[in-house]
Design a protein around this motif. Structure first.
Motif, PDB file in Angstrom:
ATOM      1  N   VAL A  51       0.856  -1.183   0.000  1.00 16.39           N
ATOM      2  CA  VAL A  51       0.000   0.000   0.000  1.00 16.39           C
ATOM      3  C   VAL A  51       0.892   1.233   0.000  1.00 16.39           C
ATOM      4  CG1 VAL A  51      -1.775   1.281   1.251  1.00 16.39           C
ATOM      5  CG2 VAL A  51      -1.782  -1.223   1.284  1.00 16.39           C
ATOM      6  N   ILE A  52       0.608   2.150  -0.917  1.00 15.63           N
ATOM      7  CA  ILE A  52       1.322   3.425  -0.964  1.00 15.63           C
ATOM      8  C   ILE A  52       0.486   4.434  -0.185  1.00 15.63           C
ATOM      9  CG2 ILE A  52       2.296   5.218  -2.422  1.00 15.63           C
ATOM     10  CD1 ILE A  52       2.301   3.103  -4.701  1.00 15.63           C
ATOM     11  N   LYS A  53       1.001   4.836   0.965  1.00 11.01           N
ATOM     12  CA  LYS A  53       0.292   5.782   1.826  1.00 11.01           C
ATOM     13  C   LYS A  53       0.330   7.182   1.220  1.00 11.01           C
ATOM     14  CE  LYS A  53      -0.526   3.282   5.518  1.00 11.01           C
ATOM     15  NZ  LYS A  53      -1.877   3.055   5.970  1.00 11.01           N
ATOM     16  N   ASP A  64      -6.443  -7.818   7.678  1.00 11.37           N
ATOM     17  CA  ASP A  64      -7.039  -7.657   9.008  1.00 11.37           C
ATOM     18  C   ASP A  64      -7.211  -6.184   9.376  1.00 11.37           C
ATOM     19  OD1 ASP A  64      -7.206 -10.412   9.337  1.00 11.37           O
ATOM     20  OD2 ASP A  64      -5.227 -10.535  10.267  1.00 11.37           O
ATOM     21  N   LYS A  65      -6.267  -5.347   8.978  1.00  7.07           N
ATOM     22  CA  LYS A  65      -6.381  -3.909   9.247  1.00  7.07           C
ATOM     23  C   LYS A  65      -7.561  -3.324   8.472  1.00  7.07           C
ATOM     24  CE  LYS A  65      -3.799   0.390   9.092  1.00  7.07           C
ATOM     25  NZ  LYS A  65      -2.565   1.049   8.690  1.00  7.07           N
ATOM     26  N   LEU A  66      -7.721  -3.763   7.233  1.00 10.41           N
ATOM     27  CA  LEU A  66      -8.868  -3.326   6.432  1.00 10.41           C
ATOM     28  C   LEU A  66     -10.166  -3.748   7.109  1.00 10.41           C
ATOM     29  CD1 LEU A  66     -10.157  -2.181   3.843  1.00 10.41           C
ATOM     30  CD2 LEU A  66      -9.730  -4.406   2.781  1.00 10.41           C
ATOM     31  N   MET A  67     -10.226  -5.005   7.556  1.00  8.96           N
ATOM     32  CA  MET A  67     -11.429  -5.508   8.216  1.00  8.96           C
ATOM     33  C   MET A  67     -11.725  -4.718   9.485  1.00  8.96           C
ATOM     34  SD  MET A  67     -13.982  -7.499   8.354  1.00  8.96           S
ATOM     35  CE  MET A  67     -14.004  -9.108   7.627  1.00  8.96           C
ATOM     36  N   ARG A  68     -10.699  -4.414  10.279  1.00 12.25           N
ATOM     37  CA  ARG A  68     -10.914  -3.646  11.520  1.00 12.25           C
ATOM     38  C   ARG A  68     -11.467  -2.257  11.227  1.00 12.25           C
ATOM     39  NH1 ARG A  68      -5.987  -6.002  12.845  1.00 12.25           N
ATOM     40  NH2 ARG A  68      -4.876  -4.088  12.327  1.00 12.25           N
ATOM     41  N   SER A  89     -13.685  -9.381   1.441  1.00 15.21           N
ATOM     42  CA  SER A  89     -13.111 -10.374   0.519  1.00 15.21           C
ATOM     43  C   SER A  89     -13.200  -9.898  -0.922  1.00 15.21           C
ATOM     44  CB  SER A  89     -13.824 -11.717   0.663  1.00 15.21           C
ATOM     45  OG  SER A  89     -13.561 -12.284   1.918  1.00 15.21           O
ATOM     46  N   GLY A  90     -14.313  -9.271  -1.275  1.00 15.24           N
ATOM     47  CA  GLY A  90     -14.473  -8.727  -2.625  1.00 15.24           C
ATOM     48  C   GLY A  90     -13.473  -7.627  -2.921  1.00 15.24           C
ATOM     49  N   ILE A  91     -13.238  -6.758  -1.951  1.00 12.05           N
ATOM     50  CA  ILE A  91     -12.257  -5.678  -2.128  1.00 12.05           C
ATOM     51  C   ILE A  91     -10.863  -6.265  -2.323  1.00 12.05           C
ATOM     52  CG2 ILE A  91     -11.087  -3.769  -0.932  1.00 12.05           C
ATOM     53  CD1 ILE A  91     -13.844  -3.117   0.338  1.00 12.05           C
ATOM     54  N   VAL A  92     -10.505  -7.245  -1.506  1.00  8.30           N
ATOM     55  CA  VAL A  92      -9.177  -7.868  -1.614  1.00  8.30           C
ATOM     56  C   VAL A  92      -9.024  -8.546  -2.966  1.00  8.30           C
ATOM     57  CG1 VAL A  92      -7.662  -9.651  -0.663  1.00  8.30           C
ATOM     58  CG2 VAL A  92      -8.889  -8.120   0.878  1.00  8.30           C
ATOM     59  N   ARG A  93     -10.059  -9.260  -3.423  1.00 13.63           N
ATOM     60  CA  ARG A  93     -10.002  -9.903  -4.749  1.00 13.63           C
ATOM     61  C   ARG A  93      -9.820  -8.872  -5.852  1.00 13.63           C
ATOM     62  NH1 ARG A  93     -13.762 -13.377  -2.675  1.00 13.63           N
ATOM     63  NH2 ARG A  93     -15.499 -12.231  -3.545  1.00 13.63           N
ATOM     64  N   GLN A  94     -10.538  -7.750  -5.756  1.00 16.44           N
ATOM     65  CA  GLN A  94     -10.394  -6.689  -6.762  1.00 16.44           C
ATOM     66  C   GLN A  94      -8.960  -6.168  -6.793  1.00 16.44           C
ATOM     67  OE1 GLN A  94     -14.046  -4.256  -5.585  1.00 16.44           O
ATOM     68  NE2 GLN A  94     -13.647  -3.563  -7.654  1.00 16.44           N
ATOM     69  N   LEU A  95      -8.404  -5.912  -5.630  1.00 16.97           N
ATOM     70  CA  LEU A  95      -7.046  -5.371  -5.550  1.00 16.97           C
ATOM     71  C   LEU A  95      -6.029  -6.366  -6.102  1.00 16.97           C
ATOM     72  CD1 LEU A  95      -7.192  -3.764  -1.992  1.00 16.97           C
ATOM     73  CD2 LEU A  95      -7.205  -2.561  -4.191  1.00 16.97           C
ATOM     74  N   GLU A  96      -6.186  -7.641  -5.759  1.00 19.77           N
ATOM     75  CA  GLU A  96      -5.238  -8.654  -6.212  1.00 19.77           C
ATOM     76  C   GLU A  96      -5.348  -8.922  -7.709  1.00 19.77           C
ATOM     77  OE1 GLU A  96      -4.612 -11.363  -2.209  1.00 19.77           O
ATOM     78  OE2 GLU A  96      -6.107 -11.988  -3.662  1.00 19.77           O
ATOM     79  N   ILE A 108      -7.911   2.015  -2.126  1.00 23.50           N
ATOM     80  CA  ILE A 108      -8.548   1.138  -1.152  1.00 23.50           C
ATOM     81  C   ILE A 108      -9.715   1.858  -0.482  1.00 23.50           C
ATOM     82  CG2 ILE A 108      -8.219  -0.117   1.020  1.00 23.50           C
ATOM     83  CD1 ILE A 108      -5.271  -0.530   0.128  1.00 23.50           C
ATOM     84  N   GLY A 109      -9.500   3.104  -0.095  1.00 21.73           N
ATOM     85  CA  GLY A 109     -10.564   3.883   0.540  1.00 21.73           C
ATOM     86  C   GLY A 109     -11.779   4.046  -0.348  1.00 21.73           C
ATOM     87  N   THR A 110     -11.554   4.257  -1.641  1.00 20.04           N
ATOM     88  CA  THR A 110     -12.662   4.397  -2.590  1.00 20.04           C
ATOM     89  C   THR A 110     -13.464   3.105  -2.678  1.00 20.04           C
ATOM     90  OG1 THR A 110     -11.409   6.024  -3.849  1.00 20.04           O
ATOM     91  CG2 THR A 110     -13.247   4.953  -4.985  1.00 20.04           C
ATOM     92  N   LEU A 111     -12.766   1.972  -2.745  1.00 25.10           N
ATOM     93  CA  LEU A 111     -13.454   0.682  -2.810  1.00 25.10           C
ATOM     94  C   LEU A 111     -14.249   0.411  -1.538  1.00 25.10           C
ATOM     95  CD1 LEU A 111     -10.679  -1.534  -4.461  1.00 25.10           C
ATOM     96  CD2 LEU A 111     -12.807  -0.750  -5.518  1.00 25.10           C
ATOM     97  N   VAL A 112     -13.692   0.775  -0.393  1.00 21.34           N
ATOM     98  CA  VAL A 112     -14.396   0.583   0.874  1.00 21.34           C
ATOM     99  C   VAL A 112     -15.644   1.455   0.918  1.00 21.34           C
ATOM    100  CG1 VAL A 112     -14.269   0.928   3.382  1.00 21.34           C
ATOM    101  CG2 VAL A 112     -12.368  -0.148   2.169  1.00 21.34           C
ATOM    102  N   MET A 113     -15.524   2.702   0.469  1.00 19.73           N
ATOM    103  CA  MET A 113     -16.686   3.594   0.489  1.00 19.73           C
ATOM    104  C   MET A 113     -17.794   3.072  -0.430  1.00 19.73           C
ATOM    105  SD  MET A 113     -15.149   7.385   1.121  1.00 19.73           S
ATOM    106  CE  MET A 113     -16.697   8.120   0.802  1.00 19.73           C
ATOM    107  N   GLU A 114     -17.419   2.548  -1.603  1.00 22.10           N
ATOM    108  CA  GLU A 114     -18.426   1.961  -2.499  1.00 22.10           C
ATOM    109  C   GLU A 114     -19.131   0.786  -1.829  1.00 22.10           C
ATOM    110  OE1 GLU A 114     -16.425   0.852  -6.098  1.00 22.10           O
ATOM    111  OE2 GLU A 114     -15.913   2.923  -6.595  1.00 22.10           O
TER     112      GLU A 114
END
Length: 152
Positions: A51-53, A64-68, A89-96, A108-114
């Motif tokens: 992840v590029i911060k 796990d951090k994403l899930m938390r 799981s869907g977000i992780v699959r998309q990223l991978e 990642i934040g955009t995918l989580v918000m969606e």
């Protein structure tokens, strides 16, 4: 697998089962040293992600951090844990499956918000307040206006 209680390397699998959504295997283990019992989960990982911060720093992706962070935004909301697990799981699959080994924190934040928008409006607003770094009440009002205009 190392025992979380005594650190012994000798553990034995007593039971293996797929999770509800078949994205992981749940294993019940027993330590041969201390007799402690614990659960592990095994998931498919297509590639190592970094992840590029926002600061430009690179850190390893941590599911796990994403899930938390998603669970924090969903705290005390009527959303089943299985739906949360499916979303993450869907977000992780998309990223991978994107092909890049590096993803931006914004992506990642955009995918989580969606995902949260389809799960729970309140969780969406909570996550947006941190992700978009809200500074004043007007920021909340703007997000509420976005949500209400999409519902029409």
């Amino acid at each position: 697998m190392r025992c979380p209680y005594c650190g012994c390397d000798e553990t034995q699998v007593k039971d293996s089962r797929p999770t509800e959504d078949n994205t992981a295997i749940r294993r019940r283990r027993v330590c041969n040293g201390c007799g402690g019992r614990f659960t592990t989960f095994e998931r498919v990982q297509l590639r190592e992600l970094s992840v590029i911060k926002r600061t430009g720093r690179r850190v390893p992706f941590d599911r796990d951090k994403l899930m938390r962070s998603v669970q924090v935004s969903l705290r005390k909301r009527p959303v089943e844990p299985e739906r949360t697990e499916r979303m993450v799981s869907g977000i992780v699959r998309q990223l991978e499956s994107q092909g890049d080994s590096e993803v931006s924190a914004e992506q990642i934040g955009t995918l989580v918000m969606e995902g949260l928008k389809s799960l729970d409006d309140i969780a969406y607003i909570r996550f947006a307040s941190v992700y978009r770094n809200f500074a004043e009440a007007k920021d909340f009002s703007d997000v509420l206006d976005e949500l209400s205009s999409e519902d029409e």
